[in-house]
Design an enzyme around this catalytic site. Structure first.
Site, PDB file in Angstrom:
ATOM      1  N   GLY A   1      45.016  36.417  46.333  1.00  0.00           N
ATOM      2  CA  GLY A   1      46.227  35.004  46.361  1.00  0.00           C
ATOM      3  C   GLY A   1      44.933  34.720  48.091  1.00  0.00           C
ATOM      4  O   GLY A   1      43.795  35.501  48.312  1.00  0.00           O
TER       5      GLY A   1
ATOM      6  N   ASP B   1      37.758  39.761  36.972  1.00  0.00           N
ATOM      7  CA  ASP B   1      37.924  38.227  36.020  1.00  0.00           C
ATOM      8  C   ASP B   1      36.390  37.705  35.974  1.00  0.00           C
ATOM      9  O   ASP B   1      36.611  37.231  34.776  1.00  0.00           O
ATOM     10  CB  ASP B   1      39.109  37.728  36.463  1.00  0.00           C
ATOM     11  CG  ASP B   1      38.459  36.938  37.772  1.00  0.00           C
ATOM     12  OD1 ASP B   1      38.917  37.644  38.324  1.00  0.00           O
ATOM     13  OD2 ASP B   1      38.332  36.343  37.734  1.00  0.00           O
TER      14      ASP B   1
END
EC number: 6.3.5.5
Lengths: 178, 357
Positions: free
Chosen positions: B218, B333
């Site tokens: 975030g 990721d």
């Protein structure tokens, strides 16, 4: 005709050993009084790999004992291969947290034999069991504390663990004869 | 293309040409040194409210495609590039970078020597920048008077829970402004994903009976998160395997007593070798960090440092000694960036299996 199926590749094997290493730290609360006992042949290489990982994380060495359990087995008629001493490393296991390391947990008879062998070496505080593969079909009341992968298998199949130290690669394969 | 200016809070201005929307914006400026993945970076909520300058000299050449969104509501406030050529014949390309920026009302500036800009920002204390049409005194006054929001997380994190159904393990993701790469990796592993607002209470999470918890990446500062969230994280790690990334990693460290500081110069790129301590392997990963865990504040009877950045020495990963709880500062990721550490998702799912045994 024998058919091979790779169920754990090299990456996954590394990962399993890494996870088992962390789980040993979790359960053992660090590496104090820890002794790894690798069951010959491939259990020894796996134990050494786990010891190396523990060393990198904790900056301290963990002793590894190489154990030949042949003469303690109850399912082999011809036990002559064990001419060498069981524990040639002179590691004291008395009051230690011992973790047995083997490649495949199957009937549990190898582990029972290893417990007999350790019993002759001394009296550990606790003995745990780490295996790369648990394939089921236990014939004795034994379970592993640390498992790389559960591989439900049929008794007709063979589960082969290959380690790059003596085989040409890291992998776990199921060989079926059907 | 019309003339535009990039102005910095120390009074410097760079002249370039407009690309995308022509609005005026002010924000924190960050340098991104990735060689590719501009679409992922522009749409990654981690850059919310920030002006992203790309040091890679050629950006936008393959346009924008359907596959590489990291969020649907775009997040970068503005972009600074050196050059964009709209020449791609990629079958995936739907629209050009220029039209995408225009549609989403994101202003940009091109023809800036961004590698010089990178060096300049590294040497000087640059916090804020504006993209403007006129670089007069008024523009600098506006820039210096601008107060940057500290509500980035609240602005991008989901206010409502939602499901991304799958047939595999049920994983709850606490959303601090997540990049879709996290959900994509879980979906590829057939997980049943529950995305939750970051301030969901411990009891509400446990009532949903997830098998593992992810603390997402975030934007902004972990210090803007309420202490009650740290308490929740603490309770969660006692109960279930927890995997934190980016901001989630910083919060996990704080929940376990470590402190997090703002780096003098953040790092946004994937060029730093990162050492995986347990195996001594070197990996590369997309990093987008302005904050880091203070290694001296780590209680080593509680946490183990698992990854280290070999360029700036920052802590890149930690693991709890007592629970299957771990986190990494970088984005594993691989969207965008290297996929060296993508199997951390497998490690997480395997620790769920081991935990349930």
């Amino acid at each position: 005709m024998a058919k091979e199926k790779v169920v754990v590749d090299g990456m996954a094997m590394q990962r399993a050993l890494t996870r088992i290493t962390y789980e040993i730290i979790e359960k053992n609360k660090g590496i104090n009084d820890l002794v790894l006992v690798g069951i010959k042949t491939r259990g020894v290489y796996l134990a050494k790999r786990i010891a190396k990982r523990l060393e990198k994380l904790e900056n301290a060495e963990v002793p590894v004992v190489e154990l030949d359990v042949t003469k303690y087995r109850d399912d082999l008629k011809n036990k002559k291969s064990n001419s060498e001493p069981v524990n040639d490393s002179k590691v004291d296991v008395n009051n230690k947290n011992v973790i047995l390391v083997d490649d495949v947990l199957y009937t549990g008879r190898t582990v029972r034999a290893a417990l007999g062998a350790i019993n002759e070496m001394g009296r550990p505080k606790r003995i745990g069991l780490a295996v790369l593969v648990d394939r089921g079909h236990r014939e004795l009341p034994i379970r592993a504390d640390f498992v790389g992968k559960n591989i439900p298998s049929s008794k007709d199949e063979k589960v082969n663990v290959l380690v790059s130290e003596i085989d040409d690669r890291d992998s776990v394969e199921i060989v079926s004869n059907k | 293309m019309t003339k535009r200016y990039l102005i910095l809070n120390d009074g410097t201005s760079f002249v370039g040409k407009s690309i995308g929307a022509e609005s005026t914006v002010t924000g924190e400026i960050v340098m991104n040194t990735n060689l590719n993945g501009y679409q992922e970076s522009i749409t990654d909520p981690i850059y919310h409210n920030q002006i992203v300058a790309f040091s890679q000299p050629s950006v936008g050449n393959i346009g924008i495609n359907r596959k590489n969104y990291e969020s649907i509501l775009t997040s970068a406030k503005g972009i600074v590039i050196h050059h964009s050529e709209d020449i791609s014949t990629s079958y995936l390309k739907k629209i050009s970078l220029d039209s995408f920026l225009t549609q989403r009302n994101i202003p940009g500036i091109t023809d800036i020597d961004t590698r010089y800009l990178l060096k300049y920002i590294m040497k000087h204390d640059i916090a804020k920048a504006s993209l403007v049409d006129v670089n007069d005194e008024h523009a600098f006054d506006q820039l210096n008077a601008a107060v940057l929001s500290n509500q980035q997380i609240q602005q991008v994190a989901t206010p409502k829970p939602y499901l991304v159904p799958g047939n595999g393990k049920t994983v709850a993701v606490l959303d601090f402004g997540l990049k879709e790469g996290i959900v994509r990796q879980l979906a590829q592993r057939d997980c049943n994903v529950i995305v939750l607002p970051f301030d969901t209470s411990y009891q509400e999470i446990i009532d949903l009976d997830p098998e593992g918890i992810i603390l997402s990446t975030g934007p902004g500062s972990p210090h803007e998160i309420d202490d009650s969230v740290l308490t929740t994280i603490n309770q969660l790690e006692h109960a279930l395997p927890v995997f934190g990334m980016g901001l989630g990693h910083e919060l996990l460290a704080m929940a376990n007593g470590a402190s997090v500081y703002r780096m003098k110069l953040g790092h946004h790129g994937s060029n730093h070798p990162i050492k995986k301590i347990i195996t001594n392997q070197i990996i590369y990963a997309n990093q987008a960090q302005d904050y880091a865990v203070d290694p001296d504040s780590i209680d080593t009877s509680k946490l183990i440092v698992t990854y280290i950045d070999l360029i700036n020495g920052t802590v890149q990963g930690i693991r709890h000694r007592d629970y299957p709880t771990f986190s990494v500062q970088f984005s594993p990721d691989g969207s965008s960036g290297p996929t060296d550490s993508i199997d951390l998702f497998d490690e997480f799912l395997e620790s769920i299996t081991a935990h349930g045994r």
